[in-house]
Design a protein around this motif. Structure first.
Motif, PDB file in Angstrom:
ATOM      1  N   ILE A  92     -15.032   5.632 -27.757  1.00 33.96           N
ATOM      2  CA  ILE A  92     -14.590   4.302 -27.350  1.00 33.96           C
ATOM      3  C   ILE A  92     -13.805   4.387 -26.052  1.00 33.96           C
ATOM      4  CG2 ILE A  92     -13.239   2.265 -28.033  1.00 33.96           C
ATOM      5  CD1 ILE A  92     -13.937   3.009 -30.934  1.00 33.96           C
ATOM      6  N   GLY A  93     -14.264   3.620 -25.055  1.00 35.96           N
ATOM      7  CA  GLY A  93     -13.599   3.552 -23.766  1.00 35.96           C
ATOM      8  C   GLY A  93     -12.608   2.403 -23.728  1.00 35.96           C
ATOM      9  N   MET A  94     -11.679   2.478 -22.779  1.00 37.46           N
ATOM     10  CA  MET A  94     -10.594   1.494 -22.710  1.00 37.46           C
ATOM     11  C   MET A  94     -10.418   1.003 -21.281  1.00 37.46           C
ATOM     12  SD  MET A  94      -7.914   3.725 -25.025  1.00 37.46           S
ATOM     13  CE  MET A  94      -6.547   2.536 -24.920  1.00 37.46           C
ATOM     14  N   MET A  95     -10.035  -0.282 -21.164  1.00 35.82           N
ATOM     15  CA  MET A  95      -9.899  -0.898 -19.845  1.00 35.82           C
ATOM     16  C   MET A  95      -9.221  -2.259 -20.024  1.00 35.82           C
ATOM     17  SD  MET A  95     -13.079  -1.248 -17.204  1.00 35.82           S
ATOM     18  CE  MET A  95     -13.342   0.538 -17.304  1.00 35.82           C
ATOM     19  N   VAL A  96      -8.515  -2.710 -18.971  1.00 31.54           N
ATOM     20  CA  VAL A  96      -7.781  -3.966 -19.055  1.00 31.54           C
ATOM     21  C   VAL A  96      -8.223  -4.928 -17.958  1.00 31.54           C
ATOM     22  CG1 VAL A  96      -5.495  -5.043 -19.007  1.00 31.54           C
ATOM     23  CG2 VAL A  96      -5.775  -2.787 -20.060  1.00 31.54           C
ATOM     24  N   CYS A  97      -8.713  -6.077 -18.319  1.00 26.38           N
ATOM     25  CA  CYS A  97      -8.917  -7.256 -17.473  1.00 26.38           C
ATOM     26  C   CYS A  97      -9.544  -6.941 -16.110  1.00 26.38           C
ATOM     27  CB  CYS A  97      -7.582  -7.986 -17.336  1.00 26.38           C
ATOM     28  SG  CYS A  97      -7.724  -9.681 -16.717  1.00 26.38           S
ATOM     29  N   TYR A  98      -8.784  -7.043 -15.039  1.00 26.07           N
ATOM     30  CA  TYR A  98      -9.304  -6.923 -13.672  1.00 26.07           C
ATOM     31  C   TYR A  98      -9.994  -5.576 -13.436  1.00 26.07           C
ATOM     32  CZ  TYR A  98      -9.031  -7.530  -8.475  1.00 26.07           C
ATOM     33  OH  TYR A  98      -9.294  -7.652  -7.123  1.00 26.07           O
ATOM     34  N   ASP A  99      -9.609  -4.551 -14.177  1.00 25.40           N
ATOM     35  CA  ASP A  99     -10.306  -3.259 -14.113  1.00 25.40           C
ATOM     36  C   ASP A  99     -11.818  -3.432 -14.204  1.00 25.40           C
ATOM     37  OD1 ASP A  99      -8.039  -1.501 -14.063  1.00 25.40           O
ATOM     38  OD2 ASP A  99      -7.919  -1.486 -16.248  1.00 25.40           O
ATOM     39  N   LEU A 100     -12.257  -4.372 -15.030  1.00 30.63           N
ATOM     40  CA  LEU A 100     -13.685  -4.551 -15.316  1.00 30.63           C
ATOM     41  C   LEU A 100     -14.463  -5.007 -14.081  1.00 30.63           C
ATOM     42  CD1 LEU A 100     -15.760  -4.603 -17.753  1.00 30.63           C
ATOM     43  CD2 LEU A 100     -15.250  -7.052 -17.922  1.00 30.63           C
ATOM     44  N   GLU A 101     -13.752  -5.530 -13.068  1.00 32.20           N
ATOM     45  CA  GLU A 101     -14.426  -6.038 -11.871  1.00 32.20           C
ATOM     46  C   GLU A 101     -14.744  -4.930 -10.862  1.00 32.20           C
ATOM     47  OE1 GLU A 101     -12.925  -9.864 -10.450  1.00 32.20           O
ATOM     48  OE2 GLU A 101     -11.887 -10.119 -12.365  1.00 32.20           O
ATOM     49  N   PHE A 102     -14.420  -3.698 -11.230  1.00 32.07           N
ATOM     50  CA  PHE A 102     -14.676  -2.568 -10.332  1.00 32.07           C
ATOM     51  C   PHE A 102     -15.747  -1.676 -10.955  1.00 32.07           C
ATOM     52  CE2 PHE A 102     -10.828  -4.527  -9.235  1.00 32.07           C
ATOM     53  CZ  PHE A 102     -10.882  -4.558  -7.853  1.00 32.07           C
ATOM     54  N   PRO A 103     -16.975  -1.803 -10.457  1.00 32.87           N
ATOM     55  CA  PRO A 103     -18.088  -1.073 -11.079  1.00 32.87           C
ATOM     56  C   PRO A 103     -17.866   0.434 -11.102  1.00 32.87           C
ATOM     57  CG  PRO A 103     -18.910  -2.684  -9.485  1.00 32.87           C
ATOM     58  CD  PRO A 103     -17.413  -2.651  -9.336  1.00 32.87           C
ATOM     59  N   GLU A 104     -17.089   0.940 -10.145  1.00 30.95           N
ATOM     60  CA  GLU A 104     -16.792   2.373 -10.134  1.00 30.95           C
ATOM     61  C   GLU A 104     -16.018   2.770 -11.393  1.00 30.95           C
ATOM     62  OE1 GLU A 104     -15.872   0.173  -7.798  1.00 30.95           O
ATOM     63  OE2 GLU A 104     -16.426   0.882  -5.786  1.00 30.95           O
ATOM     64  N   TRP A 105     -15.078   1.896 -11.779  1.00 36.90           N
ATOM     65  CA  TRP A 105     -14.232   2.177 -12.939  1.00 36.90           C
ATOM     66  C   TRP A 105     -15.057   2.101 -14.225  1.00 36.90           C
ATOM     67  CZ3 TRP A 105     -10.374   4.968 -12.455  1.00 36.90           C
ATOM     68  CH2 TRP A 105      -9.243   4.935 -13.269  1.00 36.90           C
ATOM     69  N   VAL A 106     -15.896   1.085 -14.278  1.00 40.52           N
ATOM     70  CA  VAL A 106     -16.781   0.925 -15.439  1.00 40.52           C
ATOM     71  C   VAL A 106     -17.718   2.130 -15.544  1.00 40.52           C
ATOM     72  CG1 VAL A 106     -18.622  -0.480 -16.417  1.00 40.52           C
ATOM     73  CG2 VAL A 106     -16.641  -1.588 -15.338  1.00 40.52           C
ATOM     74  N   ARG A 107     -18.266   2.536 -14.415  1.00 34.73           N
ATOM     75  CA  ARG A 107     -19.189   3.672 -14.409  1.00 34.73           C
ATOM     76  C   ARG A 107     -18.493   4.931 -14.902  1.00 34.73           C
ATOM     77  NH1 ARG A 107     -24.443   3.177 -14.333  1.00 34.73           N
ATOM     78  NH2 ARG A 107     -25.202   3.246 -12.200  1.00 34.73           N
ATOM     79  N   SER A 108     -17.221   5.109 -14.526  1.00 36.56           N
ATOM     80  CA  SER A 108     -16.507   6.328 -14.933  1.00 36.56           C
ATOM     81  C   SER A 108     -16.442   6.428 -16.453  1.00 36.56           C
ATOM     82  CB  SER A 108     -15.101   6.372 -14.314  1.00 36.56           C
ATOM     83  OG  SER A 108     -14.211   5.479 -14.970  1.00 36.56           O
ATOM     84  N   VAL A 109     -16.281   5.284 -17.100  1.00 33.37           N
ATOM     85  CA  VAL A 109     -16.226   5.251 -18.563  1.00 33.37           C
ATOM     86  C   VAL A 109     -17.620   5.499 -19.145  1.00 33.37           C
ATOM     87  CG1 VAL A 109     -15.835   3.702 -20.521  1.00 33.37           C
ATOM     88  CG2 VAL A 109     -14.179   3.801 -18.643  1.00 33.37           C
ATOM     89  N   GLY A 110     -18.616   4.899 -18.522  1.00 32.70           N
ATOM     90  CA  GLY A 110     -19.990   5.116 -18.979  1.00 32.70           C
ATOM     91  C   GLY A 110     -20.386   6.582 -18.870  1.00 32.70           C
ATOM     92  N   LEU A 111     -20.095   7.174 -17.738  1.00 41.87           N
ATOM     93  CA  LEU A 111     -20.471   8.575 -17.521  1.00 41.87           C
ATOM     94  C   LEU A 111     -19.668   9.520 -18.410  1.00 41.87           C
ATOM     95  CD1 LEU A 111     -20.853   8.689 -13.633  1.00 41.87           C
ATOM     96  CD2 LEU A 111     -22.679   8.685 -15.341  1.00 41.87           C
ATOM     97  N   ALA A 112     -18.465   9.105 -18.806  1.00 44.68           N
ATOM     98  CA  ALA A 112     -17.661   9.929 -19.716  1.00 44.68           C
ATOM     99  C   ALA A 112     -18.157   9.802 -21.153  1.00 44.68           C
ATOM    100  CB  ALA A 112     -16.190   9.549 -19.599  1.00 44.68           C
ATOM    101  N   GLY A 113     -19.204   9.001 -21.349  1.00 43.21           N
ATOM    102  CA  GLY A 113     -19.863   8.994 -22.651  1.00 43.21           C
ATOM    103  C   GLY A 113     -19.417   7.911 -23.614  1.00 43.21           C
ATOM    104  N   ALA A 114     -18.820   6.847 -23.113  1.00 45.08           N
ATOM    105  CA  ALA A 114     -18.401   5.771 -24.013  1.00 45.08           C
ATOM    106  C   ALA A 114     -19.613   5.125 -24.686  1.00 45.08           C
ATOM    107  CB  ALA A 114     -17.612   4.710 -23.243  1.00 45.08           C
ATOM    108  N   ASP A 115     -19.526   4.966 -25.988  1.00 40.88           N
ATOM    109  CA  ASP A 115     -20.527   4.172 -26.718  1.00 40.88           C
ATOM    110  C   ASP A 115     -20.176   2.691 -26.628  1.00 40.88           C
ATOM    111  OD1 ASP A 115     -21.757   6.554 -27.658  1.00 40.88           O
ATOM    112  OD2 ASP A 115     -20.228   6.692 -29.229  1.00 40.88           O
ATOM    113  N   LEU A 116     -18.898   2.445 -26.583  1.00 38.39           N
ATOM    114  CA  LEU A 116     -18.393   1.072 -26.517  1.00 38.39           C
ATOM    115  C   LEU A 116     -17.176   1.049 -25.598  1.00 38.39           C
ATOM    116  CD1 LEU A 116     -17.914  -1.494 -29.342  1.00 38.39           C
ATOM    117  CD2 LEU A 116     -15.952  -0.916 -27.908  1.00 38.39           C
ATOM    118  N   LEU A 117     -17.119   0.050 -24.746  1.00 41.72           N
ATOM    119  CA  LEU A 117     -15.958  -0.161 -23.871  1.00 41.72           C
ATOM    120  C   LEU A 117     -15.155  -1.327 -24.435  1.00 41.72           C
ATOM    121  CD1 LEU A 117     -14.242   0.122 -21.292  1.00 41.72           C
ATOM    122  CD2 LEU A 117     -15.967  -1.265 -20.109  1.00 41.72           C
TER     123      LEU A 117
END
Lengths: 275, 275
Positions: free
Chosen positions: A140-165
């Motif tokens: 499970i990945g974690m993130m707060v609000c405006y973080d989600l608007e940065f595709p780089e940040w989202v990608r970092s969680v995806g590449l780290a293997g998150a099944d769910l953000l």
């Protein structure tokens, strides 16, 4: 199959006990509905629209304070994973933080890295990665609000293997053209689709000092389409959906394509790498 | 203010003359409507659903072949910027290419970097950046179809200063839940919103060898909401909208926020940079 709950809460700035009670009620409701993972909004203990840094500091609590302690107790008693935002004070700094707790205790504390608007006067931004935590339910990945608007940040969680953000948010409302879905919800959809992972968004409701909210609480599948929500109605809600989190381990976007493997890392960031 | 046109074309595989005529008719229609920029789909000359590499090669033409030459003539006669996809042969390699022409001639040839499905048997992928070209109308970025699903690639164009991203595409249809907009359109919306730029998508129509299309031709504003389209109807269409491209130079997402400046480049790609 994992039943996931996202809770849209009517918080009130400066009323931490009422806010903790609202969160606890939503967690209990989710658990009664069979959820094993419960995602809560941003800054659950404090509310969001501060008069300034002093008010935020006065409402902040440490990661072993009453809010997280209550969530740990509920997680242990009900065997839940709970992810929620809270106004934290740590080492003298006030943070817009998000915690993950499970039956074993606190698993991660994340501090929001991208600060929105007047948060810049109130919070010290995080300087660590967005966590991806291996839990009994999945990664499970974690993130707060405006973080989600940065595709780089989202990608970092995806590449780290998150099944769910898990996204804890307070999305301030802005004008939406007739017939359109708020674009912030589309950010969650594309975060999911571009990384083939589930995205669970817990948003606010209840106007606070003149600020309305998107009320975009939703659960998005790895194909980018909602499994539940978006609520888009100003009122409390606990949505649940059953998610086979193992689906997010398969990154195939077609018989011969893969959303991660197809990346042309040989071509990306050329300028930024050399700068 | 720049009037921008996006053309949804009913192409037929293996009928380049009919396809060139369809494109020319759409360009003329757009020019009559006052458009200065016209965006055309992917692989306009050849069609898309090849029987294999041989058929694609037999339909490919060089960047000074009849298709691009016709577009150059129209661009000069009507003082247009035209961006469209074509099946290219260059140095012996067959490419899924996109060209930009204006009154002065060919401005850029881009070769699709991310190949979808059986394109991998047919085309040599590009190994150069997605171009951003300074034109009389503004700075225009270029990209083809599946490229748009990689936020890194979209970001590279945004950071290179594109006011508008021109996407030539053939989006194969896939099931869309009742009441939902196809998620590929949401990719275009978030490409726009995350970079505060216009995104102009020209898609296909007309089933080809059993493949239907999203018919997602659309023009998205820097806020992520459509200014025209998405068409989502299987038939030819030329959509126009007036765009103040200078709006894309202001990256403010709020009084104190900026979609590019707020990036935490100090935190991104840590693993990838060290790998």
């Amino acid at each position: 199959m994992t039943r996931v709950a996202v809770a849209q809460l009517p918080l009130r700035v400066g009323e931490p006990e009422a806010n903790r009670a609202a969160a606890e009620a939503a967690i209990r409701e989710a658990a009664e509905a069979g959820a094993r993972l419960v995602v809560l909004p941003e800054l659950v203990n404090s509310g969001y629209v501060f008069t300034g840094a002093e008010e935020a500091r006065s409402l902040a609590e440490p990661a072993d304070g009453p809010t997280v302690t209550a969530w740990r107790r509920l997680a242990r008693d009900r065997d839940l994973v709970i992810v929620g935002g809270f106004c934290e004070v740590a080492g003298g700094a006030v943070r817009n933080s998000q915690v993950m707790v499970d039956a074993t205790g606190t698993r991660a504390v994340y501090r929001k890295a991208h600060l929105w608007h007047d948060e810049q006067d109130v919070f010290t931004p995080g300087d660590g990665p967005a966590p991806v935590v291996g839990t009994a339910l999945g990664r499970i990945g974690m993130m707060v609000c405006y973080d989600l608007e940065f595709p780089e940040w989202v990608r970092s969680v995806g590449l780290a293997g998150a099944d769910l953000l898990a996204v804890s948010t307070n999305w301030p409302a802005s004008p939406v053209p007739e017939g359109e879905r708020p674009v912030l919800v589309a950010y969650a959809q594309i975060a999911a689709a571009a990384n083939h992972m589930f995205v669970a968004v817990a948003d606010r409701c209840g106007a606070e000092r003149g600020v309305d909210w998107v009320c975009g609480t939703s659960l998005i599948g790895p194909d980018g389409y909602p499994l539940a929500g978006p609520v888009l109605r100003d009122g409390p809600a606990v949505l649940v959906a059953d998610c086979d989190l193992t689906h997010a381990r398969n990154k195939a976007s077609g018989p011969r394509n893969d959303v991660h493997r197809d990346r042309r890392t040989d071509l990306y960031w050329k300028e930024e790498r050399t700068s």
